[in-house]
Design a protein around this motif. Sequence first.
Motif, mmCIF file in Angstrom:
data_model
loop_
_atom_site.group_PDB
_atom_site.id
_atom_site.type_symbol
_atom_site.label_atom_id
_atom_site.label_comp_id
_atom_site.label_asym_id
_atom_site.label_seq_id
_atom_site.Cartn_x
_atom_site.Cartn_y
_atom_site.Cartn_z
ATOM 1 N N ASP A 76 -21.761 26.285 21.700
ATOM 2 C CA ASP A 76 -22.711 27.085 20.922
ATOM 3 C C ASP A 76 -22.028 27.713 19.714
ATOM 4 O O ASP A 76 -22.619 27.809 18.638
ATOM 5 N N PHE A 77 -20.762 28.122 19.896
ATOM 6 C CA PHE A 77 -20.019 28.714 18.779
ATOM 7 C C PHE A 77 -19.895 27.721 17.625
ATOM 8 O O PHE A 77 -20.164 28.055 16.476
ATOM 9 N N LYS A 79 -21.673 25.025 16.969
ATOM 10 C CA LYS A 79 -22.970 24.700 16.374
ATOM 11 C C LYS A 79 -23.440 25.813 15.445
ATOM 12 O O LYS A 79 -24.004 25.541 14.383
ATOM 13 N N ARG A 80 -23.224 27.067 15.865
ATOM 14 C CA ARG A 80 -23.666 28.204 15.050
ATOM 15 C C ARG A 80 -22.793 28.395 13.818
ATOM 16 O O ARG A 80 -23.274 28.762 12.749
ATOM 17 N N GLN A 81 -21.487 28.151 13.980
ATOM 18 C CA GLN A 81 -20.531 28.532 12.943
ATOM 19 C C GLN A 81 -20.044 27.364 12.087
ATOM 20 O O GLN A 81 -19.156 27.562 11.264
ATOM 21 N N LYS A 82 -20.580 26.171 12.271
ATOM 22 C CA LYS A 82 -20.064 25.029 11.503
ATOM 23 C C LYS A 82 -20.196 25.248 9.999
ATOM 24 O O LYS A 82 -19.379 24.777 9.213
ATOM 25 N N ASN A 249 -32.472 22.535 16.407
ATOM 26 C CA ASN A 249 -31.546 22.425 17.536
ATOM 27 C C ASN A 249 -31.959 21.352 18.527
ATOM 28 O O ASN A 249 -31.434 21.294 19.644
#
Length: 296
Positions: A76-77, A79-82, A249
Amino acid sequence: MSSTPHREKLLAAIANPKANRDVALLNEAMTAYQTWISKTNALTSTGQTRINEMTALLNEYKDYLEVDLVATKGSDFLKRQKGQLKLDNSVLEEFLIHLVNPAILNNLPDFDLETGPQTAFMSLSFRPSAISSLNKKPEVILKVKDQDFSIGKAIHYKFSSDENFSSQQTIDGKFYLAVLAAECKINYDKTMFQECAGTAARLKQGCPIAKYYAFVEYLDMQPEDTRLTEIDNVFLLRKAKRLPFEKRNILDEVKAQHQNFPISTEVITMFVNEIQNFIDATWYNPEEALKRGSFV
């Protein structure tokens, strides 16, 4: 600045303790990156054929990185922070560097152009602290801004209040003059467009002949007339709008968008033609004014 900006972002992500669950995935990405660059460097084609082959390799790598790895296996990190990690748009930054190649562009100068991400010159001014300071070392104020991609050259300067340039009264330095710059965005909205317009205006204050573009994958706004701004053009690489919020998503939706809207060779060619026309143009020649019948 780096000639391998995407590689550096991958290495930074691997070293980021917050991405420790994704290290194996990021190492896979690094292997895929090395394959992409090796295949690109191994191309022997020229002109349009090379552009086509480079774009095909770009799509292959981006599909693998963004769909098969990040969207499918990423935490999740990640995916969120890319976006914050610049894992996606730095691919475009590095790809553009490979376009500035004599196998694609004609009439490149015989010196090494500086290309890629750069901190580019915007303006230069002087700020003396008082009238008494006019005989001291000049205080030079440089305004600069990071550009995702640029073509230009370092400019070295020296200013002095002494005609003999004594060290006590002289300051020297350098800045990077971008004659062509591009902002690389995955998603492009109205706020980003306005920011680009402001950057383009500031860039052209310091170098009026400069060209400024936006390089965009997915559009998240109504297209506007760039002629009302200092942006020379916005290139829509996938000719696609951003997925609606509720679909972003959903893996199948992300896969379908990549498959249905690959980065377009036609759009890449349009950008290459812009660069070529700029290289071939006479930027300023006052001696030709009377022949031409106009100042510019």
